[in-house]
Design a protein around this motif. Structure first.
Motif, PDB file in Angstrom:
ATOM      1  N   LYS A 220       1.407  -3.859  -5.122  1.00 45.55           N
ATOM      2  CA  LYS A 220       1.716  -5.276  -6.006  1.00 45.55           C
ATOM      3  C   LYS A 220       3.102  -5.705  -6.278  1.00 45.55           C
ATOM      4  O   LYS A 220       3.125  -6.996  -5.932  1.00 45.55           O
ATOM      5  CB  LYS A 220       0.909  -4.746  -7.508  1.00 45.55           C
ATOM      6  N   PRO A 221       3.865  -4.800  -6.673  1.00 48.11           N
ATOM      7  CA  PRO A 221       5.302  -5.202  -6.583  1.00 48.11           C
ATOM      8  C   PRO A 221       5.953  -5.671  -5.248  1.00 48.11           C
ATOM      9  O   PRO A 221       6.775  -6.536  -5.299  1.00 48.11           O
ATOM     10  CB  PRO A 221       6.403  -4.063  -7.261  1.00 48.11           C
TER      11      PRO A 221
ATOM     12  N   LEU B 109       5.134  -9.499  -4.169  1.00 49.12           N
ATOM     13  CA  LEU B 109       5.672 -10.639  -5.031  1.00 49.12           C
ATOM     14  C   LEU B 109       6.760 -11.447  -4.134  1.00 49.12           C
ATOM     15  O   LEU B 109       6.516 -12.634  -3.873  1.00 49.12           O
ATOM     16  CB  LEU B 109       6.677  -9.959  -6.066  1.00 49.12           C
TER      17      LEU B 109
ATOM     18  N   SER C 281       5.778 -15.348  -2.934  1.00 46.13           N
ATOM     19  CA  SER C 281       6.437 -16.361  -3.001  1.00 46.13           C
ATOM     20  C   SER C 281       7.086 -17.221  -1.798  1.00 46.13           C
ATOM     21  O   SER C 281       6.987 -18.495  -1.602  1.00 46.13           O
ATOM     22  CB  SER C 281       7.858 -15.787  -3.410  1.00 46.13           C
TER      23      SER C 281
ATOM     24  N   TYR D 256       1.435 -15.425  -8.455  1.00 48.40           N
ATOM     25  CA  TYR D 256       2.640 -14.759  -8.803  1.00 48.40           C
ATOM     26  C   TYR D 256       2.464 -14.260 -10.360  1.00 48.40           C
ATOM     27  O   TYR D 256       2.820 -13.301 -10.504  1.00 48.40           O
ATOM     28  CB  TYR D 256       3.876 -15.481  -8.488  1.00 48.40           C
TER      29      TYR D 256
ATOM     30  N   ASP E 175       2.620 -10.095 -11.369  1.00 50.33           N
ATOM     31  CA  ASP E 175       3.687  -9.646 -12.019  1.00 50.33           C
ATOM     32  C   ASP E 175       3.379 -10.002 -13.458  1.00 50.33           C
ATOM     33  O   ASP E 175       3.477 -11.160 -13.959  1.00 50.33           O
ATOM     34  CB  ASP E 175       4.951 -10.244 -11.683  1.00 50.33           C
TER      35      ASP E 175
END
Length: 175
Positions: free
Chosen positions: A94-95, A98, A102, A165, A169
């Protein structure tokens, strides 16, 4: 090396190379056009349009995953005895996605604008053909209509990227 090649060769150069290899020399796929509407006719245009974006997303994902796997919370998960698969899928993915999420807004813009050239190379009817014909015939209303349509799609895709996004997050909140 493969992803750097995909990034550095533009799609209008890759398209004739793919036609030469897969349509002319090997004879596996048709060289262009819609034909009978089968998936075989769309393989080369889709690959030539998406290859630079796929290569860039692969590089971006790799770099981001390396950075996340060196984080303190991943070290803590390893210390707790979690398996590598669990760490990657539940904690690191998941991180690491990011930056990829984007990038998807501008990538969508690149795919949409690149489709004009690919449609001309492969002889696929689409909005790109309308854009080129409108420019050649000095039909400014048609050209502006296609540009506004592309612009609207880019705005919508960027909005969807912002929503994704915020979903990935939890620290990001839109008021």
């Amino acid at each position: 090396a493969i992803s750097m090649t995909g990034i550095s060769i533009p799609n209008f150069v890759m398209a004739p190379i793919l036609i030469l290899v897969f349509a002319v020399y090997l004879g596996w796929l048709p060289a262009g056009g819609i034909g009978d509407g089968s998936v075989r006719n769309m393989v080369l245009p889709v690959i030539s349009l998406a290859l630079p974006q796929i290569a860039y997303i692969a590089r971006l994902t790799r770099g981001s995953m390396i950075e996340v796997l060196r984080s303190n919370f991943i070290r803590t998960a390893r210390a707790q005895g979690l398996s590598s698969m669990t760490i990657v899928l539940r904690h690191a993915l998941k991180p690491a996605l990011l930056p990829v999420i984007s990038y998807l807004g501008p990538a969508t813009a690149a795919v949409i604008t690149g489709s004009v050239v690919i449609e001309q190379i492969f002889g696929v009817p689409g909005l790109g053909r309308f854009f080129v014909q409108g420019a050649l015939n000095r039909d400014y209303t048609l050209v502006m209509g296609v540009v506004v349509f592309y612009w609207s799609l880019i705005i919508i895709f960027n909005f969807l990227v912002d929503i994704a996004y915020a979903w990935l997050d939890p620290k990001v909140r839109y008021a």
